[in-house]
Design a protein around this motif. Sequence first.
Motif, PDB file in Angstrom:
ATOM      1  N   PHE A 295       0.816  -1.207   0.000  1.00 47.92           N
ATOM      2  CA  PHE A 295       0.000   0.000   0.000  1.00 47.92           C
ATOM      3  C   PHE A 295       0.857   1.267   0.000  1.00 47.92           C
ATOM      4  CE2 PHE A 295      -2.086  -3.432   2.319  1.00 47.92           C
ATOM      5  CZ  PHE A 295      -3.206  -3.622   1.525  1.00 47.92           C
TER       6      PHE A 295
ATOM      7  N   ASN B   7       2.106   5.242  -3.344  1.00 44.28           N
ATOM      8  CA  ASN B   7       1.205   6.149  -2.640  1.00 44.28           C
ATOM      9  C   ASN B   7       1.929   7.467  -2.392  1.00 44.28           C
ATOM     10  OD1 ASN B   7      -0.282   7.495  -0.519  1.00 44.28           O
ATOM     11  ND2 ASN B   7      -1.287   5.553  -0.082  1.00 44.28           N
TER      12      ASN B   7
ATOM     13  N   ARG C 243       1.620   9.609  -0.302  1.00 43.48           N
ATOM     14  CA  ARG C 243       1.883   9.887   1.111  1.00 43.48           C
ATOM     15  C   ARG C 243       3.255   9.373   1.537  1.00 43.48           C
ATOM     16  NH1 ARG C 243      -2.051   8.272   6.222  1.00 43.48           N
ATOM     17  NH2 ARG C 243      -0.605   8.876   7.869  1.00 43.48           N
TER      18      ARG C 243
ATOM     19  N   ARG D  50       7.359   8.659  -5.946  1.00 41.95           N
ATOM     20  CA  ARG D  50       6.703   8.275  -7.197  1.00 41.95           C
ATOM     21  C   ARG D  50       7.461   8.788  -8.426  1.00 41.95           C
ATOM     22  NH1 ARG D  50       0.575   9.946  -6.772  1.00 41.95           N
ATOM     23  NH2 ARG D  50       0.421   8.546  -8.568  1.00 41.95           N
TER      24      ARG D  50
ATOM     25  N   GLY E 110       1.059  -2.735  -6.875  1.00 42.50           N
ATOM     26  CA  GLY E 110      -0.120  -1.882  -6.878  1.00 42.50           C
ATOM     27  C   GLY E 110      -1.318  -2.515  -7.544  1.00 42.50           C
TER      28      GLY E 110
END
Length: 540
Positions: free
Chosen positions: A57, A61, A63, A67, A373
């Motif tokens: 997860f 993400n 957060r 990326r 993912g």
Amino acid sequence: MAIETTDTFDYIVIGAGTAGCIVAERLSRDPASKVLVLEAGGNDNWIWFHIPVGYLFAIGNERSDWRFQTDREPGLNGRSLAYPRGKVIGGSSAINAMIAMRGQAADYDHWQSLGLPGWAWSDVLPWFRKLEDHFLGESNLHGTGGGWRVEPPRVRWGVLDAVAQAAQELGVPPNQDFNTGDNEGVGYFHVNQKRGRRWSAARGFLKPALKRSNLRLQTGATVERLIVDGKKASGVEYRVGDRVFRAKAAGEVILSAGAIGSVQILQRSGLGPASILSALGIEVTADIPGIGENLQDHLQQRAIYKVTGTRTLNETYHSLPRRGMMGLEYLLLRRGPLTMAPSQLGIFTRTGKNVARPDVQFHVQPLSLDRFGEPLHRFPAITISGCNLTPTSRGQVYLHSPEIDAKPGIRCNYLSTDHDRHIAAEIIRLTRRLVRQPSLQRLSPEEYLPGPSVGDSTEALAAAAGDIGTTIFHPVGTAKMGSESDPLAVVDERLRVRAVTGLRIIDASVMPTITSGNTNTPTAMIGLKGAEMIHEDRRR
């Protein structure tokens, strides 16, 4: 925009990743030293930072992950890859595979042969020992009492035992400890966990140290640039929300933002190849050609085989009752599939009889999926991912724009050398030989990737490697250590930037060549050893 001036600190540590957490903890042990840590991410106050399977997860993400994306790679048949990097205290140790792996003694002896005294295996082994709190206890190879907790896995799979047996049938010896300096063999990985919970560098080092009054952590702080007066680093400018701050360093600035982030900060500060900086309108503070060069990574070929007559995580995941049992087992016992690292079984071996030391690592998983993912496949399957431990391809990290929010260019140049294409083909051949052993044949394996239609010629297998190859998330080398005669050397053997005083780089970017295995533990060692170098140099 007005710049607000903050305090003067003895040390400013940029990045609370694996190395940065350790550097901050060690430097702040001296109560007379005032230490500031700047972290662009946030705190690790999310459950999936702590339950081991949470990497599913966290990766991808925003957060927890920067990326990044690679450039389109010719060696991967034009594909661009997601390139995860941790964006939280603990850095990538908060979202990574948790595999405790030092590499091979020959890796570090090679570093010393490049003109880097103090980096041979005999030099770094004491720092690996000092780093650890190892379940095997105190010995001449392992240590206890350090902040880097290492434990055995808390789940086993019959299908992985079958793969281990098949490896032995292929001639690979069993290995109960990959961290002796010689990691040849097959066995279960040791992991950075404590009683079934992820053990990041933030949990082991930074958070306990934050009780000290002389250590300050600022999260959500994106460094715009280093302040360089003449040829001396004297502080940093950083942004928190819509405010910009300036902090001064009376002692040193320590850059620990990783093989990607450190390059971004250096180049935004005018340190790097003059041709890149000038093209972006950045004033050149120091022309340092090696900043952003020498990027190395482990490319894995993810072979997937359908199996029968055994349990894998695929069908367990898609069964609601079994998923509930997994949660209950974790809640009550801190065991079971929720404690799983992304890979559990490791195989280190050679692609040929004349190869001097293991040159391939397999990560074996009791599951399969198209990419991180996405959901697990609904059919029972295993993934056998092999990577070339000593790639000769070299890439670059570079700025596309001087803007603080702009993503960098990441050009890995995977499979750009004949050597790497040859090894990629040999890995797929070796995988097929492994699967043909009796212990796996009883499970009726059926090749799903790269697929039975892919022939056995080197050309066909290298092309297939370009289709199924993906990063194993080990970028290093973009601000390499090197001797004075090395034109791409950015730091010396004491991690001091050669062109600028008062500035050290202590993270994975300083590795001159990639280590033979997962790179997080070597990065932690560099953090510990680098912090001690700062203390030693201050006492001189």
